[in-house]
Design a protein around this motif. Structure first.
Motif, PDB file in Angstrom:
ATOM      1  N   HIS A  20       0.933  -1.269  -0.063  1.00  0.00           N
ATOM      2  CA  HIS A  20      -0.046   0.014   0.045  1.00  0.00           C
ATOM      3  C   HIS A  20       0.915   1.243  -0.034  1.00  0.00           C
ATOM      4  O   HIS A  20       0.527   2.377  -0.711  1.00  0.00           O
ATOM      5  N   GLN A  21       1.929   0.997   0.640  1.00  0.00           N
ATOM      6  CA  GLN A  21       3.000   2.278   0.414  1.00  0.00           C
ATOM      7  C   GLN A  21       4.331   1.926   0.662  1.00  0.00           C
ATOM      8  O   GLN A  21       4.562   0.412   1.130  1.00  0.00           O
ATOM      9  N   GLY A  22       5.614   2.598   0.786  1.00  0.00           N
ATOM     10  CA  GLY A  22       6.833   2.383   1.101  1.00  0.00           C
ATOM     11  C   GLY A  22       6.972   1.554   2.076  1.00  0.00           C
ATOM     12  O   GLY A  22       7.808   0.514   2.288  1.00  0.00           O
ATOM     13  N   HIS A  42       8.839  -3.121   5.759  1.00  0.00           N
ATOM     14  CA  HIS A  42       8.376  -4.041   6.956  1.00  0.00           C
ATOM     15  C   HIS A  42       8.798  -5.416   6.255  1.00  0.00           C
ATOM     16  O   HIS A  42       9.331  -6.043   7.090  1.00  0.00           O
ATOM     17  N   ILE A  43       8.278  -5.971   5.297  1.00  0.00           N
ATOM     18  CA  ILE A  43       8.216  -7.031   4.694  1.00  0.00           C
ATOM     19  C   ILE A  43       9.772  -7.542   4.726  1.00  0.00           C
ATOM     20  O   ILE A  43      10.225  -8.577   4.918  1.00  0.00           O
ATOM     21  N   MET A  44      10.332  -6.506   4.120  1.00  0.00           N
ATOM     22  CA  MET A  44      11.828  -6.903   3.795  1.00  0.00           C
ATOM     23  C   MET A  44      12.792  -7.010   4.973  1.00  0.00           C
ATOM     24  O   MET A  44      13.375  -7.919   5.179  1.00  0.00           O
ATOM     25  N   THR A  57      13.266   7.828   8.472  1.00  0.00           N
ATOM     26  CA  THR A  57      12.362   7.454   9.720  1.00  0.00           C
ATOM     27  C   THR A  57      11.828   5.897   9.617  1.00  0.00           C
ATOM     28  O   THR A  57      12.005   5.269  10.633  1.00  0.00           O
ATOM     29  N   THR A  58      11.100   5.808   8.584  1.00  0.00           N
ATOM     30  CA  THR A  58      10.325   4.461   8.681  1.00  0.00           C
ATOM     31  C   THR A  58      11.208   3.428   8.433  1.00  0.00           C
ATOM     32  O   THR A  58      10.920   2.304   8.864  1.00  0.00           O
ATOM     33  N   THR A  59      12.209   3.648   7.492  1.00  0.00           N
ATOM     34  CA  THR A  59      12.975   2.576   7.305  1.00  0.00           C
ATOM     35  C   THR A  59      13.793   2.224   8.300  1.00  0.00           C
ATOM     36  O   THR A  59      13.999   0.850   8.677  1.00  0.00           O
ATOM     37  N   ARG A  60      14.296   2.974   9.178  1.00  0.00           N
ATOM     38  CA  ARG A  60      15.163   2.581  10.665  1.00  0.00           C
ATOM     39  C   ARG A  60      14.176   1.996  11.478  1.00  0.00           C
ATOM     40  O   ARG A  60      14.708   1.193  12.186  1.00  0.00           O
ATOM     41  N   PHE A 102      20.571   0.129  12.807  1.00  0.00           N
ATOM     42  CA  PHE A 102      21.057   1.073  11.681  1.00  0.00           C
ATOM     43  C   PHE A 102      22.288   1.717  11.947  1.00  0.00           C
ATOM     44  O   PHE A 102      22.776   2.027  13.132  1.00  0.00           O
ATOM     45  N   VAL A 103      23.350   1.600  10.711  1.00  0.00           N
ATOM     46  CA  VAL A 103      24.657   2.378  11.085  1.00  0.00           C
ATOM     47  C   VAL A 103      24.942   3.189   9.902  1.00  0.00           C
ATOM     48  O   VAL A 103      24.934   2.778   8.846  1.00  0.00           O
TER      49      VAL A 103
END
Ligand SMILES: *Cc1c(COP(=O)(O)O)cnc(C)c1O
Length: 467
Positions: free
Chosen positions: A97-99, A104-106, A124-127, A137-138
């Motif tokens: 539905h969006q990025g 989340h799945i990855m 923000t959301t990636t981390r 995250f580094v």
């Protein structure tokens, strides 16, 4: 000043309300001096974000009429699959539905607890999804990215020495993949170079590490490569986008940006095993793998949007140069902002704009509110309010960068809108001494910038009150 002519004409219009300064003073007070709390109908030019705010073309609207809303095997899914294979070159994909759903799945599939995920600055959301999967995250972006005055042309690049040091420290087994973002959002929309991703590919081949692209702004990035990188001036945007993707093993994508749609995203990859696992996850969180989080008509609009983003070079040239035009107008007036200009936004340096305010008086928040009052333009704070408080000491973080983001939606505003915004900000700069600082009247515990409320600090009010 050279402006960039729009490569489209207008067929449908959305009227916008013209407000007076009195209207806007009332509206910003009601919104607690927080532009997130303004009603959209009280805004004249909305530069809050470029996410999901693009204008679709006539061809995209026409494609939506041909949405195949079958639960399984929609024709729009197959068209989108063919488009992703052709434009980005990945073999497999699942729609989301969006990025953040793709992230989340990855993250759940690739990261094991205790892993480290190196990347070119956090998003923000990636981390958050990396952390939720047990990873850390580094940041391995080049140092120039953290310096708002550095004119380095590829401030999004990864510093491969930093990556090597991380591998030496934690061991290659603890690194599931490299998170590689094009036109790095949090660095101000700064691009990566082909030389960098090529070097990264060779490095990762040596260690057998995957590169997962954050493909959200690859088309904008390709334009910077065409303009700045030796040997690329005569290559098409389409060729450069394909070349970037060819060095990676897959991608997450928020289609709400370069994809020219209002909602959508996907996770793509070349490895079949990973695809099978992703299909198993997408049915749990999004929907069947042939629609994921999207309707048939949304997939139709996205396939057409992806094609339009690379079909000719005129669109992306206009898009990035329109942003640059706003930046150049501000440069001409001596207004402090981050350089070089990024692809999707111009970032005002609020500390330099309002040197009479302490960072505890939230200069970026105050400036965003005042820009709205003066001009009807809505911007976003990216400074002390967004950074929040240190959970141990309770102190505000006081980040190095105290910025106001002016984000340009795609194909939405004309030359005169941009000039209007620039003129208003230039006018405000001339009266900047009058801008007052802010203090909290309501402070949410997490992500406080979305819902916080403020009032103005009346510096001279104790004296005045007695007169
Ligand atoms: C917007 C964005 C995301 C998240 O995508 P959503 O569609 O908002 O969920 C991820 N990465 C980058 C670089 C983005 O700009």
């Amino acid at each position: 000043m050279k402006y960039i002519p729009e490569p489209f004409k207008i067929k449908t219009v959305e009227p916008i309300k013209m407000t007076t300064k009195e209207d806007r003073i009332r509206a910003i007070k009601e919104a607690g001096y927080n532009t997130f709390l303004l009603k959209s109908e009280d805004v004249y030019i909305d530069l809050l974000t470029d996410s999901g705010t693009s204008a679709m073309s006539d061809a995209q609207w026409a494609a939506m009429q041909l949405g195949d809303e079958a639960y399984a095997g929609s024709r729009n899914f197959y068209d989108l699959e063919k488009t992703i294979q052709e434009v980005y070159g990945y073999k497999y994909f699942v729609p989301t539905h969006q990025g953040r759903a793709a992230e989340h799945i990855m993250s759940q599939l690739l990261i094991r607890p205790g892993d480290y995920v190196p990347g070119n600055m956090y998003f923000t959301t990636t981390r958050l999804h990396q952390e939720k999967a047990g990873g850390k995250f580094v940041d391995v972006i080049v140092d120039e990215a953290h310096d708002p005055a550095s004119t380095y042309p590829f401030k999004g690049n990864i510093d491969i020495d930093k990556l090597q040091r991380l591998i030496d420290e934690v061991g290659v087994d603890k690194i599931p993949y490299i998170s590689y973002e094009t036109c790095v959002n949090m660095a101000g929309g700064q691009p990566i170079s082909i030389a960098n991703i090529r070097a990264l590919r060779m490095f990762c081949d040596k260690y057998n590490i995957k590169i997962m692209l954050d493909n959200t702004r690859t088309v904008e990035n390709a334009y910077f490569i065409q303009k700045r990188e030796a040997g690329y001036a005569n290559r098409s945007i389409k060729e450069i986008v394909a070349e970037i993707c060819s060095y990676t093993d897959g991608c997450t994508c928020s289609a709400k940006k370069d994809g020219l749609v209002n909602i959508g995203g996907f996770l793509a990859m070349n490895e079949e095993e990973f695809f099978i696992a992703a299909k198993a996850q997408v049915v749990i969180y999004e929907g069947l793998h042939t629609y994921g989080g999207m309707s048939g008509r949304d997939m139709a609009a996205l396939a057409q949007g992806i094609r339009e983003s690379v079909d000719n070079d005129d669109y992306i040239k206009y898009r990035v140069e329109q942003t640059n035009y706003l930046g150049e107008r501000l440069t001409g007036a001596g207004i402090p902002h981050v350089i070089p200009h990024g692809g999707h936004a111009i970032f005002l340096d609020a500390k330099a704009f309002l040197p009479h305010l302490d960072q505890e008086q939230f200069p970026a928040q105050a400036l965003a509110a005042e820009i709205y009052v003066e001009t009807g333009v809505r911007a976003m704070e990216r400074g002390n309010v967004s950074a929040g408080r240190n959970t141990e000491t309770g102190e505000n973080y006081r980040p190095k960068l105290e910025l106001v983001r002016l984000t340009i939606p795609r194909r939405v505003y004309t030359q005169s809108h941009i000039d209007y915004a620039a003129d208003g900000i230039i006018n405000l700069y001339q009266q900047r001494n009058k801008i007052k600082g802010l203090q909290f009247v309501f402070e949410p515990k997490v992500l406080r910038f979305f819902q916080a409320r403020f009032e103005q600090i009346e510096q001279d009010s104790p004296v005045k009150a007695r007169v």
